[in-house]
Scaffold this motif. Sequence first.
Motif, mmCIF file in Angstrom:
data_model
loop_
_atom_site.group_PDB
_atom_site.id
_atom_site.type_symbol
_atom_site.label_atom_id
_atom_site.label_comp_id
_atom_site.label_asym_id
_atom_site.label_seq_id
_atom_site.Cartn_x
_atom_site.Cartn_y
_atom_site.Cartn_z
ATOM 1 N N UNK A 1 0.834 -1.194 0.000
ATOM 2 C CA UNK A 1 0.000 0.000 0.000
ATOM 3 C C UNK A 1 0.874 1.251 0.000
ATOM 4 N N UNK B 1 0.326 4.523 0.380
ATOM 5 C CA UNK B 1 0.188 5.488 1.494
ATOM 6 C C UNK B 1 0.925 4.987 2.709
ATOM 7 N N UNK B 2 0.657 3.738 3.023
ATOM 8 C CA UNK B 2 1.213 3.120 4.201
ATOM 9 C C UNK B 2 2.744 3.077 4.115
ATOM 10 N N UNK C 1 4.406 6.644 4.173
ATOM 11 C CA UNK C 1 4.324 7.320 5.470
ATOM 12 C C UNK C 1 5.268 6.664 6.473
ATOM 13 N N UNK D 1 -2.030 -1.653 12.373
ATOM 14 C CA UNK D 1 -2.163 -0.278 11.883
ATOM 15 C C UNK D 1 -3.504 0.298 12.306
ATOM 16 N N UNK D 2 -3.639 1.536 12.679
ATOM 17 C CA UNK D 2 -2.526 2.464 12.885
ATOM 18 C C UNK D 2 -1.898 2.236 14.258
ATOM 19 N N UNK E 1 -10.579 -1.481 6.056
ATOM 20 C CA UNK E 1 -9.186 -1.482 5.631
ATOM 21 C C UNK E 1 -8.883 -0.294 4.736
ATOM 22 N N UNK F 1 -8.715 2.641 6.889
ATOM 23 C CA UNK F 1 -7.655 2.503 7.877
ATOM 24 C C UNK F 1 -6.274 2.813 7.295
ATOM 25 N N UNK F 2 -6.058 2.421 6.061
ATOM 26 C CA UNK F 2 -4.738 2.629 5.457
ATOM 27 C C UNK F 2 -4.360 4.110 5.444
ATOM 28 N N UNK F 3 -5.202 4.957 4.831
ATOM 29 C CA UNK F 3 -4.817 6.384 4.844
ATOM 30 C C UNK F 3 -4.784 6.963 6.262
ATOM 31 N N UNK G 1 -3.853 5.430 9.008
ATOM 32 C CA UNK G 1 -2.564 5.014 9.570
ATOM 33 C C UNK G 1 -1.446 5.882 9.015
ATOM 34 N N UNK G 2 -1.541 6.167 7.707
ATOM 35 C CA UNK G 2 -0.515 6.987 7.068
ATOM 36 C C UNK G 2 -0.519 8.390 7.671
ATOM 37 N N UNK H 1 -1.457 9.264 10.596
ATOM 38 C CA UNK H 1 -0.897 9.174 11.939
ATOM 39 C C UNK H 1 0.631 9.129 11.865
ATOM 40 N N UNK I 1 1.306 15.442 2.275
ATOM 41 C CA UNK I 1 0.945 14.024 2.163
ATOM 42 C C UNK I 1 -0.244 13.695 3.059
ATOM 43 N N UNK J 1 -3.663 11.913 1.859
ATOM 44 C CA UNK J 1 -4.243 10.710 2.455
ATOM 45 C C UNK J 1 -5.631 10.970 3.030
ATOM 46 N N UNK K 1 -7.872 10.650 0.226
ATOM 47 C CA UNK K 1 -8.075 9.257 -0.131
ATOM 48 C C UNK K 1 -9.148 8.642 0.780
ATOM 49 N N UNK L 1 -9.817 -4.584 -1.575
ATOM 50 C CA UNK L 1 -9.229 -5.300 -0.449
ATOM 51 C C UNK L 1 -9.724 -6.731 -0.376
#
Lengths: 205, 403
Positions: free
Chosen positions: A14, A16-17, A20, A106-107, B183, B186-188, B190-191, B193, B219, B223, B226, B263
Amino acid sequence: MNAGDCIVYVVDDDASSRQSLEFLIRASGYTVRAFSSSKDFLASARPEIPACLVLDVRMPGLTGLELQGELAKRGVRLPIIFITGHGDIPMSVQAMKAGALEFLTKPFPDDNMLKAITLAIDRDRVAHRERLEMAELRRRHARLTPREREVMASVVTGLLNKQVAAELGASEKTIKAHRAKVMQKMEASSLADLVRMSEKLDAVA
Amino acid sequence: MRVRTGTPLRRNAFARYAVPVATVAAAALVTLALQSFSTHVPGLPLLFCAAIYSAWYGGLGPGLLAALLSSGAIALNLIPPPSPGNSVADELPRLVTFTIGVFFVSWISGRQRQAEQLLEQARDELEAKVRERTAELSRANSELQSEIAERLSAEQALQTMQLELAHVSRVTMMGELTASIAHEVNQPLGAIMNYANACRRLLASGMDNAAKVDEALSRIAGDANRASDVIARIRALSRKKPTERATLPVKDLVDEVLAIAKYEIQARSVTVRVDLAAGLPPLHVDRVQMQQVLLNLVINSMDAVEALPMKDRVIEISAQARDSEDGPAIALRVRDHGPGVNPAEEGRLFEAFHSTKPQGLGMGLPISRSIVEAHGGRLHLVPCEGRGAAFEALLPAGEEAAA
C-alpha cells in the motif's frame, strides 16, 4: 539520534502506508529502503550492515508470512517487525512462532514502532558482530594447513603435546611448531582463547 | 321499437270541432260582408277554404263537418248560391266535391302528420339511444380511469418496493464488505498518523525541518482525501435515492466496483482480469444501481473460486458491444473458473430467497435482475467453455461516445 550505520527495510504494497512509514522512520534518523513487494525485496542487493525488516502481512504475490519463510530458508536472519491492517490473531501467532520480533496493528503509535525498530537493530547489531567475528574466524581457520587443523582439533580437547604427537604419529617437536603456527594464524592469545574459537566454529559447522 | 299506425291528432276534440264551426261561420260572414259591397264576389271559395283548413287542422271528422255546414249554409240560402234557384238537392254535387276535397286533404295531412310523427319518434329514440350510449361510455370511461389510476399507484408502489429492496440488499452486501471498507479507510488513517508523529519528532529535534514538515503536511492532505473518497463511495452506495440515469462509461463502472472490492479481492487472493472492448459506447444507467449489480456478480464469482488453489482463483470481467433485438447493447460479463452452477439449481438461480451460500440471503441475483430489467436490459446465466459460470447483463447502449 540513531547511528547511520544500519538500515531499515520496509515492504508494504500500500503506497500510502509504505511512504508514510518510510517518512516516519527516516524522520527518526534511520536509513530506510522501501519496497512495494516481497519479490522486489528478495531481488535487491543488501549491504552487510545491521538491519531490520518492517513487513506487511497481507500482500498480493508473496505475502509477508511467506517472505519470512523464504528468508529463513535462505539463511537470512533479519529481525522482522510485522504490520497488519487488522488484528489477525492466528496470523500473528504464526508470525511470532516463526521468530518475528513484533506484530503491530495499523494504525500504531510511533513509539511502539520505533522502540521495536531500535530493539531489532540492537539485536541485529549483536548478531552482526557475531556474524563478522565468525567470518573472521572462518577466514583465519581457512588459512591453516590440513595438518595444523588436525593439531588444533586435538590441542583444544586438552591433550598435551606429547599425547598429540603420539596420536598423530609425529614428533613432539613438530607438534610444538605446528601448535605455535596455529596460535599465530588464529590470532589466539591463549589456549583458552583457542578453545573458545573452536567451539564457535564447531557450533556453526 | 314501436311503430304507430293511423293518424292520431295532437289537438283535443273540442278544438278540432270548434275550428270547422268557427271557420265556416267566419267564411260565411266575410263572404256576406264582401257581397254587401259587390255582388261579383263568389260565395264558395272561402267556404271551401274553411272546409279544407278544418280537414287539415282537425282531420276527417271536422273536415266533413265543415263541408256539411258549408253545404247547409248554401242550401239554406244563408250564402247566395252561385247559380240562384237551385234546390237543396242541387247542392248534392257541391257537397260531394267538398267531401272529396276534405277526404283528400285530411288524407294528405294525415300522412304528413304520420311522417312527422315517425320522424319525431325516430329522433326521440335516437336521442334516447345517444343518451344511453353516452352514459354507458362515461361509465366505462370512469371505470377505465380508476383502473388506470389503480395501476399507476400499483406500479409506483412496486417501484418504491423495488428501490427499498435494492437498498436493503445493497446495505447487506456492504455488510459483507465491512472488512474491506474498514481497511480502505484505515490505510490512509494510519498513514496520516505516521506523518503526524513524524512531524512531532521533526519539530522536537530542534533542527530546521520546515521543508520536511511541509512535505508531510501535503501528504497528510493527500491521504485525508483518499479516506474521504472511500467514504464518499460507500455513502453513495448506502444512500437510498430514486433512480437517476446518467451517462456512465463502462470503464468507470468497472474501475469503481474494483476499487470498492479491492481489499476483498486481495484478501481472498483472487486475480481479476478485465477485458473491455475498444470504443464501447457509454451506458445510460443509474450509477449506484449498476455498481450494485456488478459488485454483486463480482462477489458471487469470488465466492465461487474461494475453495480453489490460489492460482485458479481467477475471475474475468469483459464488455463488448452487441446488436440486440432492441437496438445496440453492451454485454457486460462476469465469469469465474469455479465449480459452475449445478444444473439442478439453474432454474432457481434468480428466485428470491434461494441461496447456495450458507450466509446468503438469496436476494443478490433477483434484485440484480430486477435492476437490469428496469433499465430495459436482461441478466442471464450464459453458457461458457470449460469450468465455471458466466453471468451476462445485456444493457441498452447510451449515446455514442463523444470522442
